[in-house]
Design an enzyme around this catalytic site. Structure first.
Site: not given
Ligand code: IMP
Length: 198
Positions: A10-11, A13, A70, A151, A153
Site C-alpha cells: 500500500n506504499n 511511493h 522485500d 529509509g 537514502d
Molecule cells: P521494504 O521491504 O521495501 O519495506 O524495505 C524494508 C526497509 O528497508 C525499509 O523500511 C527501509 O528502511 C529500507 N529500504 C528499502 N528500500 C529502500 C530504499 O530504496 N532506500 C532506503 N531505504 C530503503
C-alpha cells in the site's frame, strides 16, 4: 489482453515507482484496490522468504496473480546487517532516523564501509512461483546527506556517484535503484511470458 497484477503493497511511493517501469502493459492493483486491509505477516529470516510469504498470502486468499517485494540494506562490515531487519533495525518504532543513527554509530571509525541494497521480488503467475533480484552496490557515508527518498537514502552513496540517494532525488534513484533493477527483470519476464501465452 491486458493482465491484472496485484502488487502486495500500500506504499504509494513504491506503487508509483513500479507502475512507471511496468508501463501500460500491466494493470497494477494495490492491496487497497482488492480490499485487503489486514497486516500481511513478514516473519521469514530472508528477503526471499518474506517476499514469498507475502505473495502466497495474497494468492491463497484472493486467488489473484500477484507479486511482493522485500528489501534490505546489507553492510559488509556488519556481516550483512541490517538486512532483512532493515525497517526495524533500531527497534519497533521503525524510525528511519534512529535506524540511520544506529548504522552510523556501528560504523564509527571504520574505513570498510561497503554496502548494498538488495530487493527480492516473488511473483505468482498462473499458479507458478518466480523470483527476481536487484542489487546496487555502494558505501555508507559518515553523515546524513540530502532530503529526498526514504529509509537509509541519506547515508547510501551508490558506486559511480558522488551524491547519496537522498541527494540524487527520486527521478535518478528510480532509474538505478535495487528495486528498479528487480522490477525491470520482472517486467522483462512478463513481456516474454505474455507473448508466449498469447
Ligand atoms: P521494504 O521491504 O521495501 O519495506 O524495505 C524494508 C526497509 O528497508 C525499509 O523500511 C527501509 O528502511 C529500507 N529500504 C528499502 N528500500 C529502500 C530504499 O530504496 N532506500 C532506503 N531505504 C530503503
Amino acid at each position: 489482453m491486458k493482465r491484472t497484477l496485484v502488487f502486495a503493497t500500500n506504499n504509494l511511493h513504491k506503487l508509483e515507482e513500479v507502475s512507471q517501469i511496468l508501463g501500460d502493459q500491466i494493470e497494477l492493483r494495490s492491496l487497497k484496490d482488492i480490499g485487503c486491509e489486514e497486516d500481511i505477516p513478514e516473519t521469514a529470516d530472508t528477503l526471499e522468504g518474506n517476499a514469498l510469504q507475502k505473495a502466497h498470502y495474497i494468492h491463497s486468499r484472493y486467488g489473484t496473480d500477484c507479486f511482493a517485494d522485500d528489501t534490505g540494506l546489507e553492510i559488509e562490515a556488519l556481516n550483512g546487517d541490517p538486512g532483512v531487519y532493515s525497517a526495524r533495525y533500531a527497534g519497533k518504532g521503525r524510525d528511519p532516523q534512529d535506524n540511520m543513527n544506529k548504522v552510523l554509530r556501528k560504523l564509527e571509525g571504520k574505513t570498510r564501509r561497503n554496502a548494498r541494497f538488495r530487493t527480492a521480488i516473488s511473483l505468482i503467475l498462473d499458479g507458478k512461483e518466480y523470483l527476481f533480484e536487484g542489487i546496487i552496490q555502494g558505501v555508507i557515508t559518515t553523515e546524513k546527506r540530502g532530503e529526498a527518498g526514504f529509509g537509509y537514502d541519506p547515508i547510501f552513496l551508490p558506486d559511480g556517484y558522488d551524491q547519496t540517494f537522498a541527494e540524487l532525488g527520486n527521478e535518478i534513484k528510480n532509474h538505478i535503484s535495487h528495486r528498479a533493477l528487480a522490477v525491470q527483470k520482472l517486467c522483462d519476464f512478463l513481456k516474454t511470458y505474455t507473448k508466449q501465452v498469447e
